[in-house]
Scaffold this active site. Sequence first.
Site, PDB file in Angstrom:
ATOM      1  N   LYS A   1      43.340  24.713  10.096  1.00 51.72           N
ATOM      2  CA  LYS A   1      42.655  25.747  10.871  1.00 51.72           C
ATOM      3  C   LYS A   1      43.515  26.185  12.036  1.00 51.72           C
ATOM      4  O   LYS A   1      44.019  25.317  12.741  1.00 51.72           O
ATOM      5  CB  LYS A   1      41.338  25.157  11.367  1.00 51.72           C
ATOM      6  CG  LYS A   1      40.618  25.993  12.400  1.00 51.72           C
ATOM      7  CD  LYS A   1      39.459  25.242  12.961  1.00 51.72           C
ATOM      8  CE  LYS A   1      38.870  26.034  14.106  1.00 51.72           C
ATOM      9  NZ  LYS A   1      37.887  25.314  14.835  1.00 51.72           N
TER      10      LYS A   1
ATOM     11  N   SER B   1      37.314  32.903  13.486  1.00 56.56           N
ATOM     12  CA  SER B   1      36.692  34.115  14.020  1.00 56.56           C
ATOM     13  C   SER B   1      37.708  35.212  14.334  1.00 56.56           C
ATOM     14  O   SER B   1      37.496  36.379  14.002  1.00 56.56           O
ATOM     15  CB  SER B   1      35.886  33.755  15.267  1.00 56.56           C
ATOM     16  OG  SER B   1      36.714  33.120  16.229  1.00 56.56           O
TER      17      SER B   1
ATOM     18  N   LYS C   1      44.266  21.121  13.250  1.00 55.34           N
ATOM     19  CA  LYS C   1      43.627  22.198  14.008  1.00 55.34           C
ATOM     20  C   LYS C   1      44.525  22.553  15.179  1.00 55.34           C
ATOM     21  O   LYS C   1      44.817  21.708  16.027  1.00 55.34           O
ATOM     22  CB  LYS C   1      42.253  21.753  14.500  1.00 55.34           C
ATOM     23  CG  LYS C   1      41.599  22.782  15.414  1.00 55.34           C
ATOM     24  CD  LYS C   1      40.167  22.418  15.751  1.00 55.34           C
ATOM     25  CE  LYS C   1      39.593  23.389  16.773  1.00 55.34           C
ATOM     26  NZ  LYS C   1      38.197  23.072  17.109  1.00 55.34           N
TER      27      LYS C   1
ATOM     28  N   ARG D   1      42.619  23.629  25.686  1.00 55.10           N
ATOM     29  CA  ARG D   1      42.454  22.506  24.756  1.00 55.10           C
ATOM     30  C   ARG D   1      43.796  21.980  24.250  1.00 55.10           C
ATOM     31  O   ARG D   1      43.876  21.361  23.199  1.00 55.10           O
ATOM     32  CB  ARG D   1      41.599  22.945  23.565  1.00 55.10           C
ATOM     33  CG  ARG D   1      40.229  23.501  23.927  1.00 55.10           C
ATOM     34  CD  ARG D   1      39.239  23.259  22.790  1.00 55.10           C
ATOM     35  NE  ARG D   1      38.133  24.193  22.724  1.00 55.10           N
ATOM     36  CZ  ARG D   1      37.086  24.193  23.541  1.00 55.10           C
ATOM     37  NH1 ARG D   1      37.019  23.332  24.541  1.00 55.10           N
ATOM     38  NH2 ARG D   1      36.111  25.050  23.366  1.00 55.10           N
TER      39      ARG D   1
END
Length: 400
Positions: free
Chosen positions: A295, A322, A200, A222
């Site tokens: 992802k 998204s 990710k 993050r």
Amino acid sequence: MDISSILQGGYQHPLSRSWQARSPLTKSMLMYPIFITDDPSACVEIKSLPGQCRWGVDRLEGFLGPLVKKGLKSVILFGVPVNCQKDERGTPADDPNGPVILAIKTIRKLFPEIYIACDVCLCEYTSHGHCGFLADDGSGTILTAPSVQRIAQVALAYASAGAHCVAPSDMMDGRIKEIKRALIDGGFGNRCTLMSYSAKFASGLYGPFREAAGSAPSFGDRKCYQLPPSARGLARRAIVGSSRIFLTFLFPALPQITLCLTSISHLISLLAHLTPFHSEQIRDMGEGADIIMVKPSLPYLDIIASAKELASDHVIACYQVSGEYAMVCAGADAGVYELKTLAFETVESMVRADPPFFVHLVYTPTLQLLLSFAHANVELTGATLILTYFTPQFLDWLEA
Ligand code: PBG
Ligand code: ZN
């Protein structure tokens, strides 16, 4: 029971069994991400995600019913608590009356045939909006051990409520092992699939999701737990941490080696010694993940291929996130292309993203190996499970 000996959690449901097949795009390969909020009657449109809403549990029958009729097979649930007290440890994440646990129970009752996955993370529930616990010295340092313990607790709560699959998206080191252990010890080792968001990346494509889920970090970013977009090596190590440099050097030479070998049984025994199972496995494969996810998807097709190469005997999933969805919709709205064409083109590229042929020779099971000599064009795939907000449209577009 030892973690690495548990396989049944990965195929306990007819749908998770179908994901083991290598096949063209079908309805059963699609998993629909849905947002569940804590107002039971809510149906709130998400502006940045055209056509997607935050749903209350009382609306699920009307929302999912028509999709199930069209062939919807699975959903992944994201909790969007609005009326709760967020705190440092994300207490509302496993509130028995929280939206995710209520939604699991509701969907299981209404649509017993639907496969229910749950995203497991803390960022929707922590006061600071980060995916793990933070040191209280204000440095923003993640406290890994207590974070993974809490995340495992939340995963077990979702499994106990009836989730068929738990999918940790937090990217804390060691959480797969901790969750698998909790599932086994809690009696769910053979009843709940563990899908790891393994590779990710710290992507710019999560914006609409963070708006939808109210999960943007209140400070910082993050980057200390999600992967740098340029990092192929870290992605590979997150999936499987074995050191196989020696084998990698050998790959280009394999076709020549195979030509020189006269006996097929010699060849097979040689290849058997070269499989990754002979090397030490750490991180997500070795820690007990049943499904390995990449992802986002479109900017990371090479990583999907790498995942298939490294984890060729696991189900490979990818998340068309998204921002990817919003991007395809925006281009279509601007008249750049037709929505359906691009939706198919993007998703089919994820299915196609398979590793080079000589890698198949080494990694596929013996029978397929023999077949691959007979039919050089043996069909292999990249991802066989795709998480996409386009799922409702694909149910109209796809035949089966
Ligand atoms: C939370 C989480 C995110 C997504 C899935 N789980 C956002 C993030 O990591 O910031 C992104 C999904 C999407 O963009 O559709 N850990
Ligand atoms: Zn998170």
